[in-house]
Structures are given as structure tokens and as C-alpha cells.
Enzyme design. Structure first.
Site, PDB file in Angstrom:
ATOM      1  N   SER A 106      85.780   5.867  28.074  1.00 60.83           N
ATOM      2  CA  SER A 106      86.838   6.783  27.667  1.00 60.83           C
ATOM      3  C   SER A 106      87.791   6.985  28.836  1.00 60.83           C
ATOM      4  O   SER A 106      87.359   7.098  29.987  1.00 60.83           O
ATOM      5  CB  SER A 106      86.256   8.130  27.245  1.00 60.83           C
ATOM      6  OG  SER A 106      85.655   8.008  25.979  1.00 60.83           O
ATOM      7  N   TYR A 129      81.783  -8.754  40.997  1.00 57.22           N
ATOM      8  CA  TYR A 129      82.533  -9.836  41.630  1.00 57.22           C
ATOM      9  C   TYR A 129      81.582 -10.949  42.061  1.00 57.22           C
ATOM     10  O   TYR A 129      81.721 -11.521  43.136  1.00 57.22           O
ATOM     11  CB  TYR A 129      83.292  -9.307  42.871  1.00 57.22           C
ATOM     12  CG  TYR A 129      84.513  -8.485  42.536  1.00 57.22           C
ATOM     13  CD1 TYR A 129      84.393  -7.217  41.990  1.00 57.22           C
ATOM     14  CD2 TYR A 129      85.792  -8.974  42.788  1.00 57.22           C
ATOM     15  CE1 TYR A 129      85.524  -6.461  41.691  1.00 57.22           C
ATOM     16  CE2 TYR A 129      86.923  -8.215  42.485  1.00 57.22           C
ATOM     17  CZ  TYR A 129      86.781  -6.972  41.936  1.00 57.22           C
ATOM     18  OH  TYR A 129      87.898  -6.233  41.642  1.00 57.22           O
ATOM     19  N   ARG A 177      95.130   6.114  38.022  1.00 59.96           N
ATOM     20  CA  ARG A 177      93.972   6.905  38.486  1.00 59.96           C
ATOM     21  C   ARG A 177      93.433   6.377  39.804  1.00 59.96           C
ATOM     22  O   ARG A 177      93.014   7.135  40.667  1.00 59.96           O
ATOM     23  CB  ARG A 177      92.866   6.920  37.422  1.00 59.96           C
ATOM     24  CG  ARG A 177      93.201   7.772  36.217  1.00 59.96           C
ATOM     25  CD  ARG A 177      91.977   8.036  35.345  1.00 59.96           C
ATOM     26  NE  ARG A 177      91.433   6.845  34.714  1.00 59.96           N
ATOM     27  CZ  ARG A 177      91.947   6.238  33.647  1.00 59.96           C
ATOM     28  NH1 ARG A 177      93.046   6.716  33.083  1.00 59.96           N
ATOM     29  NH2 ARG A 177      91.380   5.160  33.130  1.00 59.96           N
ATOM     30  N   ASP A 178      93.446   5.031  39.953  1.00 64.69           N
ATOM     31  CA  ASP A 178      92.977   4.474  41.219  1.00 64.69           C
ATOM     32  C   ASP A 178      93.794   5.016  42.381  1.00 64.69           C
ATOM     33  O   ASP A 178      93.280   5.231  43.475  1.00 64.69           O
ATOM     34  CB  ASP A 178      93.110   2.944  41.192  1.00 64.69           C
ATOM     35  CG  ASP A 178      91.851   2.286  40.651  1.00 64.69           C
ATOM     36  OD1 ASP A 178      90.762   2.791  40.938  1.00 64.69           O
ATOM     37  OD2 ASP A 178      91.969   1.267  39.950  1.00 64.69           O
ATOM     38  N   HIS A 234      82.911  -8.373  36.241  1.00 69.40           N
ATOM     39  CA  HIS A 234      83.968  -7.399  36.438  1.00 69.40           C
ATOM     40  C   HIS A 234      83.620  -6.401  37.541  1.00 69.40           C
ATOM     41  O   HIS A 234      84.457  -6.063  38.376  1.00 69.40           O
ATOM     42  CB  HIS A 234      84.198  -6.678  35.111  1.00 69.40           C
ATOM     43  CG  HIS A 234      85.411  -5.825  35.088  1.00 69.40           C
ATOM     44  ND1 HIS A 234      86.640  -6.310  34.711  1.00 69.40           N
ATOM     45  CD2 HIS A 234      85.594  -4.534  35.404  1.00 69.40           C
ATOM     46  CE1 HIS A 234      87.521  -5.345  34.796  1.00 69.40           C
ATOM     47  NE2 HIS A 234      86.918  -4.254  35.213  1.00 69.40           N
ATOM     48  N   SER A 271      90.199 -11.169  37.879  1.00 64.62           N
ATOM     49  CA  SER A 271      89.959 -11.277  36.440  1.00 64.62           C
ATOM     50  C   SER A 271      89.636 -12.728  36.116  1.00 64.62           C
ATOM     51  O   SER A 271      90.506 -13.595  36.216  1.00 64.62           O
ATOM     52  CB  SER A 271      91.205 -10.816  35.674  1.00 64.62           C
ATOM     53  OG  SER A 271      91.065 -11.122  34.305  1.00 64.62           O
ATOM     54  N   HIS A 294      94.488  -5.933  33.013  1.00 61.98           N
ATOM     55  CA  HIS A 294      93.904  -5.430  31.769  1.00 61.98           C
ATOM     56  C   HIS A 294      94.124  -6.493  30.703  1.00 61.98           C
ATOM     57  O   HIS A 294      94.632  -6.227  29.620  1.00 61.98           O
ATOM     58  CB  HIS A 294      94.505  -4.078  31.383  1.00 61.98           C
ATOM     59  CG  HIS A 294      93.478  -3.073  30.997  1.00 61.98           C
ATOM     60  ND1 HIS A 294      93.657  -2.090  30.064  1.00 61.98           N
ATOM     61  CD2 HIS A 294      92.198  -2.926  31.416  1.00 61.98           C
ATOM     62  CE1 HIS A 294      92.559  -1.369  29.949  1.00 61.98           C
ATOM     63  NE2 HIS A 294      91.661  -1.860  30.743  1.00 61.98           N
TER      64      HIS A 294
END
Ligand SMILES: Nc1ncnc2c1ncn2[C@@H]1O[C@H](COP(=O)(O)OP(=O)(O)O)[C@@H](O)[C@H]1O
Ligand SMILES: [Mg+2]
Lengths: 220, 733, 78, 78
Positions: B309, B47, B111-112, B44, B530, B90
Site C-alpha cells: 500500500s 540485487y 518518499r525516498d 528487486h 530493474s 516502475h
């Protein structure tokens, strides 16, 4: 004409409301901790998810210092518009009758809704004839208008219903298709649909603009 | 030593990787360090099976402001503004807990984007589930859609587009990919590189708990004692209220120029954020776990530095500006703590007060993981199953209705009405009103078009051609609203790359993506990979998902995908060569097999350019790309949306050798269904692009002739079939 | 600190779609003989001054127009 | 029919955004000294066969990944 748009932590339609008010006058944000509404001619309590709304929509927001000031402003006859979550805040604060419950289908719903003006008199509905239809989006998970039957009778008898969903368009199971109500004095309006999202042909409809223009006209 | 060996294996490191860690440290790692390496050297974060392949993707272009390597990519939209965007998966969290998995997927990709200083203005989602008749698929679908809605609606970012496919190979491993698009003033944008020895490292947002301490739970059981229920790692819970405050706070900090750099905390939490910021800036970072605000008091250092979190960001701040930063955080009621300092050591040191509990070189941690070559081998034919649900002798009417009600083709209104698509006052085209969503950008005096696409089944048939088609579909969707691509993001969802067949799919798909982007001149500015998406019956369909942002000058001119007026001519534009290979009809008949026709990218690009110009000039009344279910379904969609039928004859296709079925239901890239004034449509052929007039809009039914086949379906029947998704999700629930 | 549980339920007579949804889902899961399902909220907390809890409930935790509440003291072994 | 109450609460250690939001809001409302607020759900129902309720909770009423539940029998004066 100066509009104030209340901003709570976590609220999210305040920029849209500011943009809409800006088309019918000047507008500024009113931070939730502000108590001074000096110079404001009208206040919008916008939609969004104030304080996360985890407990009950609008439950926490109504205790903010700004809302205390808005209650005084309303009591003095100032025009106050509560949209969606803002409608819930005004109901929680006792400025409007009733309450808003989870949608009957238990799902959030976002779609263009057909409203019918129901005749309540207020600065916001000043230019709108009873029976006129408006196309305005709804988007909420907790928008089922509720009041006990006696209260509903009273609201209807007093002509406090401002908008109903057009027959077949009730998106949430609201009692008697009620989409928006005014207080007894007529200066406070709350509605679930979002007039601030209907102020430009480019984004779908201009029908919502009429609520903002109504106030400006009355105030002028 | 034996204990250590079994621990690193349980943490996912191979013996050779562990040896390499020991070599880089010149000693055995302690528990904290082992946790850090195992996470940053995971597939993850590192890579390790895809990085070499990704080097093939073209990433440069005149309009690129930030490319891969930053939190999100960004392209110039004019007037000093940039649009930042990225898609991320996700999948695994969503397969466990779909509501929270999807919600935190949205939270993470937001957030990215705001980590760059861009205000998020749109979300898109790309979802894959097993067949809808499976209870598990309905449960996952319902949870994922609610989760996406919950997060996006609450934070006030509109979800304006997406796609949902239902295919058996996703039964156990659903896909939840979310894309976010943000808008920034280029001057206010920041990069994620830590800089300035002596600068403070400030952790903002939520407190840190034991969320998602995935693989590192092995350490928990070893260090905390087995069977300690309450201390087991837990599902990540999203809190959009917290993120909303954090978002406003970060944007205000950047507008005021108070941050040197900013980075979100995603997978591997503090370890990866701090490590990547230090690596990008060529510096070191000291972190004091004793200063991290905790949700549970008794957390161990390794738990604190790998906790996932949600709703946290890491900022680098000049010491003199720290008080002002803390004051802005206070005003937004968002947590903030100075937890560390930028050093010149080139090491990430983890302290607990004065005690050093971990000390590793940044270079080893972030870039030291070995990269692997794949061992691809083309599988022998079709490796997935087939299930027939439609008789191949079914009459054309029945076939059309079966296709329209196939959940992958049916209207996704049930889903997108659960999303706020209008907040932000930019949404010019909402879901289903056009092939791409359109957002006004008054800041730059123009608009953008956004779309996300990827048909995994076709990629399974032919990974190279299928991936080229995914790119083409996205470009075609943009062209339908007059949009010209500025950049591309992608999420490569595949099975286990250590298996030769999956490695081959991945390798072919990346080649297809690279070649298509190269040929179209569209740079890849961001993406995500993914892998290991498998169920007990084998891998998922190889599923590259492509997201694109395009530019258009005048949003007021944008046409929709539904027919507009009675009597308008209906035409097919573009080099459309329909085939039943890999089609929805082949699926329903249970006859899928390997192989797709080769797409002609430059011919499709020319058709897109012609259509784009026509839309911008206001010369046509509607435009819709021909995709799943072929021309017959495209015609039905144009008609249902308008409440106007049509009468068409597909003779021009049949005359050139298409069978009636291929003309009606065949799929392939390059086709657009357009309507409008007949002369205006015909004039588009002047550019050298093929335009075949097929008939006209009008009458209350779909009346389609193709050679020996003719079908007449009342509009109401078509509508009922196309709107059958809600009943099938809810009714069975 | 007193440990307290507040139970908040929709007032009788008000449509409770969550309760209805549970009832509707039951047969498919193979559950028979379950009735009168009502879904409400529960808030658990520790309070220094439990005397003020009714006020807290009326003001914030419940909306008296639509909800009833009940306060349970968890300390005296209830 | 047995009258039953099911209490559903976020598992220990799981983030409880609702409880946190309420806790944070209290001081501003003039309520001090309230801690550890956790917000959960309550389901009340009548069941013919209360033996099967744990199964019902696991399958439908609660999400066992993130929530704990507790079944209270309301008939025997609890
Ligand atoms: N999961 C989703 N979320 C939001 N919008 C969606 C979703 N799925 C489909 N839509 C919308 O429905 C419309 C049709 O989707 P799709 O069939 O995938 O379009 P196309 O074939 O043009 O790519 C588009 O506007 C798309 O954005
Ligand atoms: Mg598509």
C-alpha cells in the site's frame, strides 16, 4: 500591509503565494482551521489541490473554518484573491459567479499564457490599464470558465471580467475567453492563471507582481 | 514437504535458496516467514544478480553527503544545504496499468527523497515505449504521462525534465523511470538506521490494504482458498493527497527533531522497511500486526507485512516523544500508529497481539541472500530487429523532416505541458528552453542544473560505449547551462540477467558507467536496478538511464538552447566525430548493427569545461548539445525555438573526412552547437578545444550545405514536422 | 443505515467533453450506433439519516450551477 | 435506440481515494453518520445494439483491472 495565504491540507502553491505577497508587503500562512483574520489587509486563496479535489475542485475546501472567515472578510470589503484552485473555491463558495469545468481537451495544461486586462475595477487591477497584456503561466486540469449565457451577459455588462485570454491563447475552452472575474463590489478577484508564479524575471515574468502591488498601493 | 517445496518455487525462491533459509532458521519457515524471505530475497530487494557488479561504481567524492545505501543519495550544495536525488523504475506496474503504475512510481521516489528530510523540489521522468504506430504504445504513453502529471501536479512538485524514446523492443515492456530531487538543511537530515533499544516504531500515512501483494499471492491462494476474488492481490492506487499530507508531516517531525530515523515503505512493505532499518542499525524490531491500521479488516499477518500500500512511512521515535509525534500527525490529518518497538534481539519478530507469528534473524533476512555471478557471453552481432521506414535514396530535405518528426526526436511538448513545471518558484529553465532544467537555490545562493539521459538503442549497439555516451550526454546537457556535475544517479533497465547476452550487456554497461564516472570524477550517489524486462520477442534494449545534478553559481546568466539573435555566428564546439552507427537515421533506414566508435571521455570533459566557463561568463548566446539526429537536427531545434533560420556550411567537417551524411545526420558525443558573437565564439578555441564556425543565424529557412549535399527547408515545414507528436498521439487515439 | 446512490450529471446544454471523447473514440473501436453519451459521477454511501441527503448533494456532492443530481434508494429493491 | 446507464465503480479492495476524501470531510460539514462512501463514474448513452455494451465497457468505459461496471437498461422502467 499584511497578507494572509490560506493553507488547506494538500494545497501546494501556498509557498509560492507567500513569496509573491512577501514582495508586496508582509505575509503569513492562514491554517485552514483558523477563523481569526485579525490584522490581515488582504487574503489569497492559493492554487493547488486542496483536500485532493477528488470530488470537484474546491468543493470541500470551501467549507473550512478559514473560508467561512474569508467570506465574512470579503463581505466587509476586504480584498480577496483566488488563484486557480482558489478561484474554484471562491466560485463554490458563491463569492464569485460561475464555475470551472474540466478543460475541453481533458488534459492538464501548463504553459505561459497571454492575458488581456478586460477593465474590471478592483484593488488587484488598480495599476493595470484595460487592454494591457500580461504574460502569466496557467497550470490546471479544471479551468474552463462556465456560466449560463444570461449570467455571462450580466458579468460583462457589469464590467466584472478582469482578464481574458488573448485571442488564440484560450487554453481550456473558457466561455468568452474569460480568465478571471471580480465580484460585483470589485474586492474579490478570481483567476485561473498564476500571478504568484510571475513575480521574478529569473523564473520567467514579473507581470503577476502587478496584481499584488496594486493592492498594496490601494491599501497604502 | 512437497507442498512447501512447490510454494517456495512459486514464490520465486530456488531450492538452494530455500535450503539456505532453512539452514539460517534451523527449521522450516512458516508462511509468514516464507513470505518475508521470498520478497527480501527477490531480485528487486536483494540485487542478487547485480550487487557484485555495482561494487565497481565510484561512490566517493568531496561533495557527497550520503551515498548509495540510504533512501537517496545527497550532495553538498553549500551554505549547510544538501541536494538529495535518486531515480527509480516502475516498469512492470506501468506495463500493466500505466496511469497508476507511473503515478505510484512518482509517489515512491518522492518518499525516498523526503525520507532523508529533504523537501522534493523537482521530478524528472525517463520513458520508453514501443513504436508510436502501435495502439498499445499510445495507450501506455498516454496513461504514463497522465499518471506522472497527476501525482506530481497534485502534490506540488514541478516536473522539470525528462526524455521519451519509442523503440520496438519496448513494445511489451515499457520503461517508466522517475527521478526526484530534494533540498535539505543538512542538520535536519536523517538516516534510515533504527537505533535505541526500547524506541517506538511508528507507522504513518495511509492504512494498509491488499495492494501489490505480488508473488506472495501464492500464499493467499494456498491459505485463503482458491478463487476468492475479492482477496486477490490488487493494483496499487496512488493518492497524492495522502502523500502531500504525509510529506508535510514528516518534514515537520524532522524539523522539530522528533524522529530518530525515518524510512519509506516501498517494495515488500513493512518487511523490507523494518528489516532494512534494523539491519542498518544493528538492532532488532518487533512489529505487532494487530496494531496496523487496515483498510480491510480480514487481512492475514503475511498480507499485512508484505502489503505494498502506498503513502506510508516508518519512523523510530523515543518513547517520550510519541505523543508529540502523534499530535503532529493528527494536525496533518495523517494516520499514525505505534506498531512496534526496537529490540536488542537482532531479529525481526512479527506478533499478532501476544502471539509470535514470525521470527527471523535480521542478518539472514536482509543480507543473507546469496549473490550470483553472471555468465556473460557476447552475442554474435545485432540481436534486435530492423525495420526500414525511410528510403536511403531519400533527398536530404526529406531525411531531415523524417528525423524531426521521428517521435523520439520530435518535441515532447505534448507530454511536458501536462506537467506543472513551475510550482515552487525555482524553475529558471523549463523543459525545452535549455538542455538541462535549472532550479534556483536561494538557500545556498546558487542554482542547480538537472538532466536525465540514456539512449538504449546506442547501448544496444555497444553497451560499453553507449553507457559512456549516456553519462557524457548528461554532463554535456549540464554544461550547456553552465552546470558542473556534483553527483550521478542511475537506473539500470535490462532484460533477464540469467541469459548470457543480457549478462554481457549488463556487465559492459556497468563497466562503462564506472569508467566514465571515474574519468569525469563524478560520484554515483544512488541508483536502482530493474531486470527481467522482456517481451515475447526478447529483451528490451539495454537501458541505463543516467540522472545528474550539477551546480552553477548564477542562474541569471543561463543561456537557452535556441538561437538568440539574427546575425549571430553559429559554431560547433568540441571533439565531435559524427558517425551513422547507431544513429536515428540508421534506425529509420533499418540498417542498425553492432558497434559504436569509442568515445574520448577526457576530450569531451575538456570541451564541457570550456563551454561551462563561457556560459557562466555570459560569452555566448545559446548552447545545445548535438545528439539525436545529428547536427542538422540540432540546427533545426535551435532555429525552430528562436523562429530564426540559419545559413551554415559544414565544410570543416567534410574537409576532415566526414561524408556529407555523417556531417548532417551523424551522431556521437562531444559536440555542442553554440551561437553568439563571432569573435567571442572563436576565442573559446584558445583553451585548446576545437571551435568550427559554420555560419550564421538569420533568414526564414534552414539552409545547410555539406559537401555535395545542400538542403533548404522552410522553417515552417521544420516546425510542423518537429511538433507532430501531439497529432500522432491524439489523432490516432 | 440506508444504502443510497447519488447520480450526478452535467446539466443539459453544458458541453460534456468526456462524453464527446467517448463518442469520438467509438468508430476506431468498431462501435457504431451509439449516441448522446454523457459522463457523470456516481457516489454510493450508507447514511443513518437519508433525509439530509438532498442537502448534502446540494452543498457538497453536486454544484447546482452545472450539475443535476438524483438520489436512488438502494434498499427497497430499486 | 435503447437508453442505457453504465455504472463504474472501484473494485472491492481497491483504494478509493475520492470516497475516502469525501468521507473524511463530512463530519466537519456537519454530516454525521455517513459511511462507506465510494465514488465512481456514470455514463449514460443511447445504443442501437445494446448487446455489445459489455464489450464497450471493458474496452473503453471502464478499466477492468481496477473497476467493476454494471449496465442498467433505462427503457424498461428500471
Ligand atoms: N518526459 C518528459 N518529461 C519532461 N520533459 C521532457 C520529457 N521529454 C522531454 N522533455 C524535455 O524536452 C526537452 C528536450 O528533450 P531531449 O530531446 O531529450 O533533450 P536532449 O537531447 O537535450 O537531452 C528537454 O528540456 C527535456 O527535459
Ligand atoms: Mg536526450
Amino acid at each position: 500591509m499584511l497578507w494572509g495565504v490560506v493553507q488547506f491540507p494538500g494545497s501546494c502553491d501556498e509557498r509560492d503565494a507567500l513569496h509573491a505577497c512577501g514582495q508586496a508587503g508582509e505575509a503569513r500562512l492562514l491554517w485552514h482551521e483558523e477563523r481569526d483574520l485579525g490584522g490581515l489587509d488582504a487574503v489569497v486563496v492559493p492554487g493547488g489541490f486542496s483536500y485532493g479535489d477528488y470530488l470537484r475542485a474546491g468543493a470541500i475546501a470551501r467549507f473550512s473554518p478559514a473560508m467561512e472567515a474569508v467570506a465574512d472578510f470579503a463581505a466587509a470589503g476586504g480584498p480577496v484573491l483566488g488563484i486557480c484552485n482558489g478561484f474554484q473555491v471562491l466560485c463554490e463558495a458563491g463569492l464569485l459567479p460561475g464555475a470551472l469545468l474540466l478543460n475541453e481537451e481533458l488534459r492538464f495544461v501548463c504553459r505561459q499564457a497571454e492575458l488581456v486586462a478586460a477593465g474590471a475595477e478592483s484593488p488587484f487591477t488598480a495599476g493595470i490599464e484595460p487592454g494591457e497584456r500580461l504574460s502569466i503561466p496557467v497550470k490546471h486540469g479544471e479551468g474552463r470558465y462556465f456560466a449560463p449565457p444570461e449570467m455571462l451577459d450580466r458579468i460583462e455588462a457589469n464590467d466584472q471580467v478582469a482578464f481574458r485570454y488573448a485571442p488564440g491563447h484560450n487554453p481550456n475552452g473558457s466561455a468568452r475567453d474569460i480568465a478571471g472575474v471580480v465580484n460585483e463590489a470589485g474586492n474579490v478577484l478570481g483567476l485561473m492563471p498564476h500571478p504568484e508564479h510571475a513575480v521574478e524575471a529569473l523564473t520567467g515574468s514579473v507581470d503577476g507582481l502587478r496584481l499584488f502591488e496594486g493592492v498594496s498601493r490601494v491599501a497604502a | 514437504m512437497t507442498v512447501e517445496v512447490s510454494r517456495h518455487r512459486e514464490l520465486g525462491l530456488t531450492d538452494a535458496e530455500y535450503e539456505l533459509v532453512v539452514e539460517k532458521l534451523s527449521r522450516e519457515p512458516n508462511g509468514v516467514e516464507l513470505a518475508m524471505f521470498s520478497l527480501l530475497w527477490s531480485e528487486h530487494c536483494a540485487y542478487k544478480h547485480s550487487r557484485k557488479l555495482l561494487r565497481r561504481l565510484p561512490t566517493e567524492g568531496e561533495r557527497v553527503v550520503m551515498g548509495p545505501g540510504e533512501n537517496a543519495g545527497a550532495v553538498d550544495v553549500g551554505n549547510g544545504h544538501a541536494v538529495a536525488f535518486k531515480v527509480e523504475s516502475h516498469n512492470h506496474p506501468s506495463a500493466v496499468e500505466p496511469f497508476q503504475g507511473a503515478a505510484t512510481g512518482v509517489g515512491g521516489i518522492l518518499r525516498d527523497v523526503f525520507a532523508l528530510g529533504a523537501r522534493p523540489i523537482a521530478i524528472l521522468d525517463s520513458l520508453r515505449f514501443g513504436e508510436l504506430d502501435s495502439e498499445r504504445s499510445r495507450f501506455l504513453l498516454d496513461g504514463a504521462v497522465r499518471g506522472i502529471g497527476h501525482y506530481g501536479n497534485s502534490i506540488g512538485v514541478p516536473t522539470v525534465g525528462g526524455e521519451i524514446y519509442f523503440e520496438a523492443p519496448y513494445e511489451h515492456n515499457c520503461l517508466v523511470n522517475a527521478m526526484c530531487v530534494g533540498l535539505a538543511r543538512q542538520e535536519a537530515m536523517v538516516r534510515a538506521a533504527a537505533a535505541g533499544v526500547g524506541n517506538a516504531v511508528v507507522l504513518m500515512g495511509a492504512s494498509t490494504g491488499r495492494d501489490g501483494i505480488g508473488g506472495a499471492s501464492v500464499l493467499a491462494s494456498a491459505e485463503l482458498g482458491d478463487g476468492d476474488e475479492a482477496k486477490r492481490p490488487t493494483v496499487q492506487i496512488g493518492d497524492p493527497f495522502e502523500e502531500s499530507k504525509l510529506l508535510e508531516c514528516c518534514l515537520e517531525l524532522l524539523e522539530k527533531g522528533l524522529l530518530v530515523s525515518l524510512q519509506d515503505l516501498g517494495a515488500a512493505g513493512l518487511t523490507s522497511s523494518a528489516g532494512e532499518m534494523a539491519s542498518a542499525g544493528g538492532v532488532g524490531i518487533d512489529l505487532d500486526v494487530a496494531r496496523v491500521p487496515l483498510r480491510e479488516a480480514d487481512m492475514e499477518p503475511f498480507e499485512i507485512i508484505v502489503s505494498e500500500s502506498q503513502e506510508r512511512m516508518l519512523g523510530v521515535v523515543e518513547p517520550a516523544k510519541v505523543p508529540e509525534v502523534l499530535a503532529v500527525c493528527e494536525r496533518w490529518q495523517t494516520g499514525a500508529a505505534e506498531i512496534g518497538v526496537v529490540t536488542g534481539s537482532g531479529r525481526v519478530r512479527v506478533l499478532r497481539g501476544a502471539e509470535v507469528v514470525g521470527d527471523v534473524p535480521v542478518e539472514a533476512l536482509v543480507d543473507g541472500c546469496p549473490l550470483y555471478d553472471l555468465s556473460p557471453a557476447e552475442p554474435n552481432g545485432w540481436i534486435y530487429g530492423n525495420r526500414a521506414t525511410l528510403d536511403s535514396a531519400a533527398p536530404a530535405e526529406e531525411t531531415l523532416l523524417a528525423l524531426l518528426s521521428s517521435p523520439s526526436i520530435a518535441s515532447k511538448r505534448w507530454a511536458f505541458e501536462q506537467y506543472d513545471s513551475v510550482v515552487g518558484s525555482r524553475t529558471v529553465r523549463r523543459p525545452e528552453s535549455a538542455d538541462a532544467a535549472v532550479l534556483a537555490i536561494p538557500e545556498a545562493g546558487n542554482a542547480i542544473a538537472v538532466s536525465i539521459d540514456g539512449n538504449g538503442r546506442r547501448v544496444a549497439c555497444d553497451p560499453y560505449a553507449g553507457t559512456v555516451e549516456a553519462v557524457l550526454e548528461c554532463v554535456q546537457n549540464l554544461a550547456c547551462v553552465g552546470g558542473e556535475p556534483l553527483g550521478l544517479t542511475n537506473c539500470l533497465n535490462f532484460g533477464n540477467p540469467e541469459k548470457p547476452a543480457t549478462a554481457w550487456q549488463l556487465e559492459r554497461a556497468v563497466s562503462g558507467l564506472a569508467d566514465a564516472c571515474e574519468a569525469l570524477g563524478v560520484p554515483v550517489v544512488s541508483g536502482n536496478v530493474s531486470l527481467y524486462n522482456e517481451g515475447p520477442d526478447g529483451p528490451i534494449y539495454p537501458t541505463p538511464v543516467v540522472g545528474m545534478v550539477g551546480e552553477l553559481p548564477e542562474p541569471g546568466r543561463v543561456t537557452g538552447s535556441s538561437f538568440a539573435h539574427e546575425g549571430d555566428a553559429v559554431a560547433l564546439l568540441g571533439p565531435f566525430a559524427p558517425s551513422l552507427a547507431g544513429s536515428e537515421l540508421a534506425k529509420l533506414r533499418g540498417v542498425l548493427g553492432a558497434g559504436l566508435p569509442s568515445p574520448d571521455v577526457s576530450a569531451v570533459a575538456e570541451a564541457c569545461a570550456t563551454l561551462r566557463d563561457a556560459v557562466r561568463a555570459g560569452r555566448i548566446a545559446s548552447a545545445h548539445d548535438v545528439s539525436d539526429g545529428g547536427l542538422a537536427c540540432a540546427l533545426a531545434e535551435g532555429a525552430i525555438g528562436a523562429g530564426l533560420g540559419c545559413r551554415v556550411d559544414l565544410a570543416p567537417l567534410v574537409e576532415r573526412g566526414c561524408s556529407a551524411e555523417e556531417a548532417l545526420f551523424g551522431e556521437g558525443p562531444g559536440g555542442f552547437l553554440i551561437s553568439g558573437d563571432r569573435a567571442a565564439l572563436e576565442s573559446l578555441a584558445a583553451d585548446g578545444v576545437e571551435v568550427l564556425v559554420l555560419g550564421e543565424v538569420g533568414n526564414g529557412s534552414l539552409d545547410i550545405t555539406a559537401g555535395e549535399q545542400a538542403l533548404v527547408v522552410p522553417l515552417a515545414a521544420a516546425r510542423t514536422a518537429w511538433h507532430s507528436l501531439a497529432g500522432r498521439v491524439e489523432g490516432a487515439a | 443505515m440506508a444504502k443510497v446512490r447519488v447520480l450526478i450529471r452535467p446539466k443539459g446544454g453544458i458541453l460534456d467533453p468526456q462524453g464527446k471523447a467517448v463518442e469520438r473514440a467509438l468508430p476506431a473501436l468498431g462501435f457504431e450506433g451509439i449516441e448522446r453519451v454523457r459522463v457523470g459521477r456516481m457516489v454510493e454511501l450508507e447514511a443513518e439519516d437519508p433525509e439530509r441527503l438532498p442537502e448534502l448533494c446540494e452543498k457538497l456532492l453536486a454544484n447546482p450551477l452545472i450539475e443535476d443530481f438524483e438520489i436512488e434508494n438502494l434498499d427497497d429493491g430499486a
